[in-house]
Write a protein that holds these residues in place. Structure first.
Motif: not given
Length: 841
Positions: A789-803
Motif C-alpha cells: 500500500l506504500g505507507g505505514a498502516i495502523g488500526l484504531g478506534y474512532v468514536p461514532c455514536k449516532g454516526q
C-alpha cells in the motif's frame, strides 16, 4: 565524591517505619472464616485490602509474616510517575497518583505526597523520539505533560549539566511520596472500612479442593490456625514465586539487588522535580535538602538464589560500591555539585523482577480463587494504587474493569518458574525500565528454551529470531553476508528492506512462515459441541473438516479469545490460538466447563509444527509436493483435510492471516524436518521465500486483520471491533449474546478503522495519538509498514455514536508521532483486497 569517606550503611528500617503498633495495627485474633485472605503486607497487599474494603468486603483479612512494609516497600524510592508505555498502564498510574494525593486527608497519616512534578531528559535523538511518543500517549489520556526546551530544563534544575541534553518532557502533577506511610495509610483506610490486618502471622499453606481455594493454614507464635476462604491474594513480593509454587501456581519472579545513595545535606538545595536521565540509567530525588541518586543499571545482580532467610525483615544487602561506581561517575558529571557532597547512605536492597518487566495481576489459571498482585519491577509504589483497585474490582465483579492483558498473570508460561531461567533473565529486566524501549526490541538473556523442530534449519538459512512466550520464532531473514542482529531505532531498522522483499514474495509469489508457536488445543468428548456452542460466538455445529473463525466473548461482549476452530469429528474439535495467549485460553475454557459436561480439554501445542504456505503460487507448490487435489472445488477456503506431503502426512487448513491464497500445514513434529525439506526442494523453481513474523504482521495489517491484545481485547466489544460477521445470535444462547443484542439495539459508540499515512516515510507501531478534526480522540492500537500500500498502516478506534460510516469517514484524520501530526487516509473496509477475492483464488 569528596565525602565518600563518610559513606555508611543506611539507617535501620525501624527508624524509617517508626513504631508500627502506635498506628493501630496491634495483634488481633485470627478469624476462622474470611471472604478473602491477602498474603503480604507491602503496599500491594495493603492496596488490595483497602479497595476490597471500600467495595464492601468487610470480612477481608491481611496476614503479614513480620511487619507491614518490611520486605521491599519500606526502602522504595517513592517516585510518582504517570507516564507509562500504554493506555491502561497510564490509566492505573494516574489513578495511583490521584489516590495518594487524598489519602492523608482520608486517614490522617502523612504520606509525604508532593506533586512537585517530574522531568525526563533525553541525551540522544532516539531517546527524544521515545519520550515525545510517550508524551503524545499520555496526553491522549488526560495526563498533563509538556515538551520543554533545554533552557526550561536549566531553569527548573539549575544544578544540572545540560550541555548534551537534546530534549525533555515535564509532568507537573508527578512527584514523590513516603512509600512506607503510603502503605500504612492504605492499611488504616482498609481497617476503617472493616478489613482485619494482622502482623506476625506466617501462611504455611493454601488449602484447595476440586481445583479451587478453600482456605489457608497459618502460624502465629508457634500456634497453627486455619481460615476458611474462597479467595487468596498472593501479594508476597519477592516471596511470591515460592508461595505460588507451594500451590502449583506459576508466579515467575526473582529478586535483584537495587542500589541508591543519599547525600549529606547540600547547602541551598531546595525542592526540585523528580529527574530521570534514562540514557545514564539514573533518577534523582531531592528530599529534605539531600539528594537521592538511584539507578537501573543495564546488568543487574540477581539475589536470593538460595532462598530468602526466615528472619528477613527490614534488611538491606551488603554494599557493592564497585558495581555502583560507573553510575556514580555519570551522576557527578550530570550534577557537578555531587562531587563535593558527602554520602549519608549507600543503600542496597532487594526487589522482585519478572521475565518481561511487567507485574502480575489476576486469577491464576491453575487454581480458582487464587489471585496474584506481585512482581512490580521497582515501580510498585506508583503501580499498586491502581493495581489494587483493578484487582479488587476483578474479584468483586468476576471480570477485570478494563483490558489488563499486559499484566495478566495468565501470560506467564509454566516453564518460567524455573529458577535458572529467572536468574538469567532478571540480569536484563531490571535495566529495561530505563533502557531504550525500541519497537521490536528482543530479550538477550535466557533464550532458546522453546524451539521449533526447524530451528536449526531456519538458522542456517539466515533467520533472525525473536521470542514470544519462550518460543524462538524467525522474525526476519538476513541476506548472505548481512549481519544477523537487530539495529534498533524508532526509524527504519536494518531489516526494513528484508521485510519488503518477503512481503513482495507473499503478495506476488509464495512464502513460507514457520508458525509452530501457535497454541493448539483439542476439545473433545460427548458434550464438546454444546460446550463450544456456549463459549463461541460463531456457529460451531458444522460438518467435520470445516474451519470456523470465531471469538469467545465475556458477558459484556468483549473478546476473551480470537481463534479458529476446526471440527475434526462429531465429538472432537481443534482450536488454534496465538502462542502468547495459550494459558489464558486454556484457563477460559476450563473455568467455563460445567461439572455435568463430559469434555476433555488438552494442550497439544508441542505435538505438531505449523507451516504457512502463502501467496498466489501456493497452489502450485502444494501440487508439487502432494498428489492430492488443491482446487477450489476439492479444497475450498475454510476447510481442513489430511494430505500426503513428501513421504509423510499433514493436515492442510485452507485459511490465511496474510490475505492471500494459502494453507496452514499441521505436521507431526517427528515429520516436520522432512516436510520442510520437501517443500524447499519443490519451491526452488517457484521462487519460494522464507518469511518472518514481521512480514506476517505487515501483510495482516494491510488486510486489516485484527491482532489480539492490541486491536481486540476483553474491553473491546465484538461489534465495535468490526467482527459481527463471526457472531451468530440466531444459533441460540452463548456467553456475550445478550450484550451483542443490546449493542445492536443501542448502536455502536466507536468502531475500528484502518489508517494509512499519506507521507510514506513515518512509521507506526502502536499507541500513537489518533487525531480527528484537530482533536485527539484515541490511539493507534497496532501499526506496521504496508509495503504493498506504500505507507505505514495502523488500526484504531474512532468514536461514532449516532454516526453513519460515511460520517465517520468524512472527517479529517491525523496521527501524532513524537509530537508531529501526519495526515492519514481512513477506511472501514480493508484497504487491501476489500472483497477478499485473493484468498479464494
Amino acid at each position: 565524591m569528596v565525602g565518600a569517606a563518610r559513606r555508611r550503611r543506611g539507617k535501620t528500617s525501624r527508624d524509617a517505619i517508626s513504631d508500627w503498633k502506635t498506628k493501630g495495627l496491634s495483634m488481633k485474633a485470627i478469624p476462622t472464616k474470611a471472604r478473602a485472605v491477602i498474603i503480604g503486607g507491602g503496599v500491594s497487599g495493603c492496596s488490595v485490602a483497602y479497595h476490597l474494603a471500600r467495595l464492601g468486603w468487610t470480612d477481608v483479612v491481611l496476614l503479614e509474616r513480620r511487619q507491614l512494609t518490611c520486605g521491599t516497600t519500606w526502602h522504595a524510592a517513592g517516585l510518582i510517575g504517570q507516564m507509562r508505555a500504554s493506555q491502561n498502564m497510564t490509566r492505573l498510574a494516574k489513578y495511583s497518583a490521584d489516590l495518594y494525593a487524598g489519602l492523608e486527608a482520608e486517614t490522617g497519616i502523612g504520606t509525604g505526597m508532593k506533586q512537585n512534578g517530574s522531568m525526563t531528559v533525553a541525551l540522544t535523538e532516539e531517546r527524544r523520539q521515545e519520550i515525545y511518543r510517550q508524551a503524545s500517549l499520555a496526553r491522549a489520556f488526560g495526563v498533563d505533560v509538556r515538551e520543554i526546551s533545554v533552557d526550561d530544563v536549566k531553569a527548573m534544575y539549575p544544578h544540572l549539566n545540560t550541555a548534551d541534553v537534546k530534549a525533555a518532557v515535564h509532568l507537573p502533577l508527578d512527584g514523590q511520596c513516603d512509600p512506607a506511610n503510603i502503605a500504612m495509610a492504605l492499611a488504616k483506610g482498609a481497617r476503617l472500612n472493616g478489613a482485619t490486618i494482622i502482623e506476625g502471622v506466617k501462611v504455611t499453606a493454601v488449602l484447595r479442593k476440586a481445583g479451587r481455594v478453600t482456605g489457608v493454614t497459618c502460624e502465629q507464635n508457634g500456634e497453627v490456625f486455619t481460615i476458611e476462604t474462597e479467595n487468596v491474594v498472593n501479594a508476597a513480593g519477592m516471596w511470591g514465586r515460592e508461595l505460588g509454587a507451594s500451590s502449583d501456581v506459576t508466579v515467575p519472579l526473582h529478586a535483584c539487588e537495587h542500589f541508591y545513595i543519599v547525600t549529606e545535606p547540600i547547602a541551598g538545595l531546595s525542592q526540585l522535580p523528580v529527574l530521570r536521565v534514562p540514557d545514564e540509567c539514573t533518577y534523582y530525588k531531592e528530599d529534605a535538602g539531600k539528594m537521592l541518586v538511584g539507578a537501573f543499571e543495564l546488568e543487574a545482580k540477581p539475589w536470593g538464589m538460595d532462598g530468602i532467610r526466615e528472619d528477613f525483615c527490614f534488611d538491606q544487602l551488603p554494599d557493592d560500591f564497585d558495581h555502583f561506581q560507573p553510575i556514580l561517575e555519570k551522576a557527578i558529571n550530570r550534577m557537578p555539585m555531587l562531587e563535593t557532597a558527602g554520602i549519608h547512605t549507600f543503600f542496597n536492597g532487594p526487589e522482585s523482577f519478572t521475565p518481561d518487566d511487567r507485574y502480575y495481576l489476576g486469577e491464576a489459571p491453575e487454581l480458582k480463587g487464587y489471585w496474584v498482585a506481585a512482581g512490580y519491577n521497582s515501580i510498585g509504589i506508583i503501580s499498586s494504587g491502581g493495581a489494587g483497585m483493578a484487582l479488587a474490582q476483578w474479584m468483586n465483579d468476576g471480570e477485570p474493569p478494563f483490558d489488563l492483558w499486559e499484566v495478566d498473570i495468565r501470560r506467564a508460561q509454566p516453564f518460567q518458574r524455573n529458577r535458572a531461567y529467572l536468574r538469567a533473565r532478571v540480569v536484563e529486566t531490571l535495566g529495561l525500565l530505563y533502557a531504550d524501549h525500541f519497537p521490536y526490541r528482543q530479550m538477550a538473556t535466557a533464550r532458546g528454551v522453546r524451539r521449533s523442530p526447524l530451528h536449526e534449519h531456519l538458522k542456517a538459512r539466515g533467520a533472525v529470531f525473536g521470542e514470544v512466550a519462550g518460543w524462538e520464532r524467525a522474525n526476519w531473514y538476513a541476506r548472505p553476508g548481512q549481519e544477523r542482529e537487530y539495529r534498533y531505532s524508532w526509524r527504519r531498522q536494518n531489516w526494513f528492506e528484508n521485510q519488503k522483499e518477503e512481503h513482495a514474495a507473499i503478495r506476488s509469489g509464495v512464502g513460507f512462515i514457520d508458525m509452530t508457536s501457535f497454541g493448539k488445543i483439542r476439545v473433545e468428548g460427548r458434550d464438546a459441541l454444546a460446550f463450544l456452542q456456549r463459549l463461541c460466538a460463531n456457529q460451531m455445529d458444522v460438518e467435520p473438516g470445516r474451519i470456523v473463525y470465531t471469538q469467545m466473548l465475556n458477558p459484556r461482549g468483549g473478546i476473551e479469545s480470537d481463534l479458529t476452530v476446526t471440527r475434526l469429528s462429531e465429538a472432537a474439535f481443534f482450536l488454534v490460538v496465538p502462542g502468547a495467549t495459550l494459558q489464558r485460553d486454556l484457563s477460559w475454557l476450563r473455568r467455563n466447563l460445567k461439572p455435568e459436561e463430559f469434555v476433555v480439554v488438552t494442550d497439544v501445542t508441542a505435538a505438531e509444527s505449523v507451516f504457512c504456505i502463502m501467496g498466489p503460487k501456493s497452489r502450485e507448490l502444494m501440487r508439487a509436493v502432494s498428489p492430492d487435489d488443491f482446487s477450489n472445488a476439492a479444497h475450498p477456503f475454510g476447510t481442513a483435510r489430511e494430505i500426503e506431503i513428501g513421504m509423510g502426512l499433514a493436515r492442510a487448513h485452507r485459511v490465511t492471516y496474510v490475505g492471500e491464497l494459502g494453507w496452514e500445514l499441521y505436521v507431526s513434529s517427528d515429520q516436520a524436518a522432512h516436510v520442510f525439506e520437501a517443500l524447499e526442494a519443490a519451491g526452488a523453481d517457484l521462487g519460494l521465500k522464507l518469511c518472518g513474523l514481521h512480514t506476517l504482521d505487515s501483510c495482516r495489517i494491510e488486510k486489516a486483520f485484527r491482532h489480539f491484545g492490541h486491536d481486540i481485547t476483553d474491553e473491546d466489544h465484538v461489534l465495535e471491533a468490526g467482527l459481527g460477521f463471526a457472531v451468530k445470535t440466531a444459533k441460540g444462547d452463548f456467553i456475550g449474546r445478550e450484550a451483542v443484542l443490546r449493542k445492536k439495539e443501542a448502536g455502536l459508540e466507536r468502531r475500528l478503522v484502518q489508517f494509512r499515512l499519506t507521507d510514506p516515510e513515518p512509521l507506526l507501531f502502536h499507541n500513537e495519538a489518533l487525531v480527528r478534526d484537530g482533536r485527539i480522540v484515541s490511539t493507534v492500537t497496532s501499526g506496521n509498514y504496508g509495503h504493498h500500500l506504500g505507507g505505514a498502516i495502523g488500526l484504531g478506534y474512532v468514536p461514532c455514536k449516532g454516526q453513519s460510516e460515511a460520517e465517520v469517514l468524512a472527517s479529517a484524520y491525523e496521527i501524532e508521532i513524537a509530537g508531529m501530526r501526519v495526515t492519514a487516509d481512513a477506511s472501514i473496509a480493508p484497504m487491501y483486497d476489500p472483497k477478499a477475492e485473493r484468498v479464494r483464488m
